[in-house]
Write a protein that holds these residues in place. Structure first.
Motif, short mmCIF file in Angstrom:
data_model
loop_
_atom_site.label_atom_id
_atom_site.label_comp_id
_atom_site.label_asym_id
_atom_site.label_seq_id
_atom_site.Cartn_x
_atom_site.Cartn_y
_atom_site.Cartn_z
N LEU A 280 0.84 -1.21 0.00
CA LEU A 280 0.00 0.00 0.00
C LEU A 280 0.86 1.25 0.00
O LEU A 280 0.54 2.23 -0.67
N GLU A 281 1.94 1.22 0.76
CA GLU A 281 2.82 2.41 0.78
C GLU A 281 3.40 2.66 -0.61
O GLU A 281 3.51 3.80 -1.06
N PHE A 282 3.75 1.59 -1.29
CA PHE A 282 4.26 1.75 -2.66
C PHE A 282 3.18 2.36 -3.56
O PHE A 282 3.43 3.33 -4.28
N ASP A 288 -1.45 6.62 -6.33
CA ASP A 288 -2.50 7.49 -5.82
C ASP A 288 -2.11 8.00 -4.44
O ASP A 288 -2.15 7.26 -3.46
N LYS A 289 -1.76 9.28 -4.39
CA LYS A 289 -1.22 9.86 -3.16
C LYS A 289 -2.22 9.91 -2.00
O LYS A 289 -1.85 10.13 -0.85
N SER A 290 -3.51 9.74 -2.31
CA SER A 290 -4.48 9.80 -1.21
C SER A 290 -5.05 8.42 -0.88
O SER A 290 -6.05 8.31 -0.18
N LEU A 291 -4.39 7.37 -1.39
CA LEU A 291 -4.93 6.02 -1.22
C LEU A 291 -5.11 5.64 0.26
O LEU A 291 -6.20 5.29 0.70
N ILE A 292 -4.04 5.72 1.02
CA ILE A 292 -4.11 5.23 2.40
C ILE A 292 -5.08 6.09 3.22
O ILE A 292 -5.88 5.58 4.00
N GLU A 293 -5.03 7.39 2.94
CA GLU A 293 -5.96 8.29 3.63
C GLU A 293 -7.42 7.89 3.32
O GLU A 293 -8.27 7.88 4.21
N ARG A 294 -7.66 7.53 2.06
CA ARG A 294 -9.03 7.17 1.67
C ARG A 294 -9.45 5.85 2.35
O ARG A 294 -10.57 5.71 2.83
N LEU A 295 -8.53 4.91 2.43
CA LEU A 295 -8.85 3.63 3.07
C LEU A 295 -9.13 3.84 4.55
O LEU A 295 -10.10 3.31 5.10
#
Ligand code: 4AD
Ligand code: MG
Length: 464
Positions: A280-282, A288-295
């Motif tokens: 996910l960090e990769f 997508d720079k907002s991926l983890i925030e969105r999850l």
């Protein structure tokens, strides 16, 4: 020497130990005297660095360490000087297991997704696709674990079927008849009684109808299998062959169904955050720079539960204020993806479970509300995806269900086996279908569904 997987090696600290690793060369850099080889074996997104003192090896070996080549390396585990990794291997001997020539398509970094799709046979060797498919595996584990922990039984519906669950005209026919020379009935139609199954059959569009039978016996089941739709939808969210998870539960009502849908998706998203950190960090960095925030956002929010009629009012109000949509909105219309995304991404800014749809735009089996206009269907709408789940409470009354089928001009014969559930101890029940690839899209931040399944099947494309 016994092979150590890179994922295990990178956790070790017994420097000085002799180890063997096997994997594929990602990059080779360095000087005439010393080469640094980044080796990846797929067990993790991380590479292990192999330090090669050039003059200790045959020229041929050094020459054959090329991008994509497969190596087996014996060496000593040493503490790394570089900041990128803690462990590296000082090579003692290198065996080239598989040469890789200059025509290897992944020579340079930074290929387009389109290019990689054309090379889907090897795109899994890139960081991005490695991450996607490790996450895909993890989501399958999350799904089985969730249902197992909640007392559901994994149950398999057939892939070849003689009935149509979701509506006519979207199925792939299965036949062993010679299509150039098919036997004909007196009326001149194809005589399917001479076909393999003695009837016209297709690949399933959903395992739900069979799943309902199982729910009335085992209480709570789920299917997890391939699903086929011959609809000509060339969009970033449709596949002709996709995987669907379909739980079906006896004694579940609309509220219980929505609770299950929400708890289930949150469980999967949390699993990804807990188990797929490196990948996910990769993806968060590269895709997508907002991926983890969105999850993380999805876990914090209560999903909005929105009757269709309210949804239409919100969309109409937005249009009155100047919002432009490509497709018109009025009560009774099927929402387009742009409408769903407006509600989720702009209006509520969180996932929405839309309920109580007009019966005309939903399937025959959904439970009809007292108003006789709407049905207890639920679509779970997600940011950047749109519909991720479609489900409903099922009509359990034999009379209402068969009336609805007649209204829709459906032939009842062929469905007797299904309708019998409504005659022999019918029970309230509900279920849903989650599109597996749509979940993977959400969890990985990838934007095209062709990039979250190994070999996509879409109109005019069944390559590989
Ligand atoms: O909404 P759908 O058509 O619902 C059913 O098939 C029900 N029988 C499910 C049930 O109640 N047991 O499909 C369910 C989900 C959609 O929400 C979507 O996520 C996914 O399946 N889906 C597709 N995914 C990829 N490509 C397609 N062509 C898809 N069609 C549906
Ligand atoms: Mg649907």
């Amino acid at each position: 020497m016994e092979r150590t997987k890179v994922i295990d090696l990178l956790r070790r600290e017994d420097y000085g130990a002799d180890v063997n690793v096997k994997g594929w060369v990602r990059t080779k850099r360095g000087s005439k005297a010393v080469n640094f080889v980044a080796l990846n074996d797929g067990s993790t997104i991380k590479n292990v660095q192999i330090v090669v003192d050039v003059d200790k090896f045959d020229e041929a070996v050094i020459k054959n360490i090329t991008t994509g080549a497969c190596l087996s390396v014996d060496g000593v585990m040493v503490k790394s000087q570089g900041a990128e990794q803690s462990v590296e291997i000082q090579a003692k001997s290198i065996e080239i297991l598989g040469l890789c020539g200059e025509d290897y398509p992944l020579q340079k970094k930074g290929h387009s997704m389109e290019f990689l799709r054309e090379h889907a046979n090897i795109r899994m060797r890139t960081n991005t696709f490695g991450a996607v498919f490790r996450i895909r595996h993890n989501m399958a584990m999350a799904i089985h674990t969730f249902f197992h922990e909640h007392g559901f039984f994994y149950w398999n519906s057939p892939l070849i079927t003689a009935s149509d669950c979701e509506g006519a005209g979207q199925m792939f026919q299965v036949t062993t008849l010679d299509i150039k020379n098919a036997p004909k009935t007196k009326e001149g139609d194809v005589d399917y009684s001479q076909d393999f199954f003695g009837a016209q059959t297709s690949l399933t569009v959903s395992g739900q109808l069979e799943g309902e039978l199982a729910a009335t016996a085992l209480g709570a089941i789920y299917t997890f299998g391939p699903t086929f739709r011959a609809e000509n939808s060339n969009t970033p969210r449709h596949l002709a062959e996709f995987w669907m998870i379909e739980p079906e539960v006896a004694f579940l009502d609309l509220k219980g169904l929505m609770d299950l849908e929400e708890e289930f998706i949150k469980y999967c998203v949390k699993w990804a955050l807990d188990h797929c950190k490196d990948d996910l960090e990769f993806l968060n960095k590269m895709i997508d720079k907002s991926l983890i925030e969105r999850l993380e956002g999805v876990l914090k929010e209560d999903f909005v539960r929105l009757p269709y009629t309210e949804g239409i009012k919100i969309l109409e109000a937005a249009i009155a204020k100047g919002k432009k949509f490509e497709f018109p909105v009025s009560w009774g219309c099927d929402l387009a993806s742009e409408h769903e995304r407006y509600l989720v991404e702009e209006h509520f800014k969180k996932p929405v479970i839309m309920i109580d749809y007009p019966k005309e735009i939903k399937s025959f089996y959904m439970k009809i509300n007292e108003d006789n206009k709407t049905v207890q269907g639920t679509d779970v709408l997600f940011p950047s995806i749109g519909e991720i789940i479609g489900g409903s409470v099922r009509e359990e009354s034999y009379e209402k269900l068969t009336n609805r089928m007649k209204e829709l001009d459906m032939k009842l014969d062929g469905y007797e086996w299904y309708l019998e559930t409504r005659k022999f101890g019918s029970c309230p029940h509900a279920g849903f279908g989650l599109g597996f690839e749509r979940l993977i899209l959400f969890v990985t931040g990838m934007t095209n569904i062709r990039d979250v399944i190994p070999f996509p099947r879409t109109p005019k494309n069944a390559a590989f």
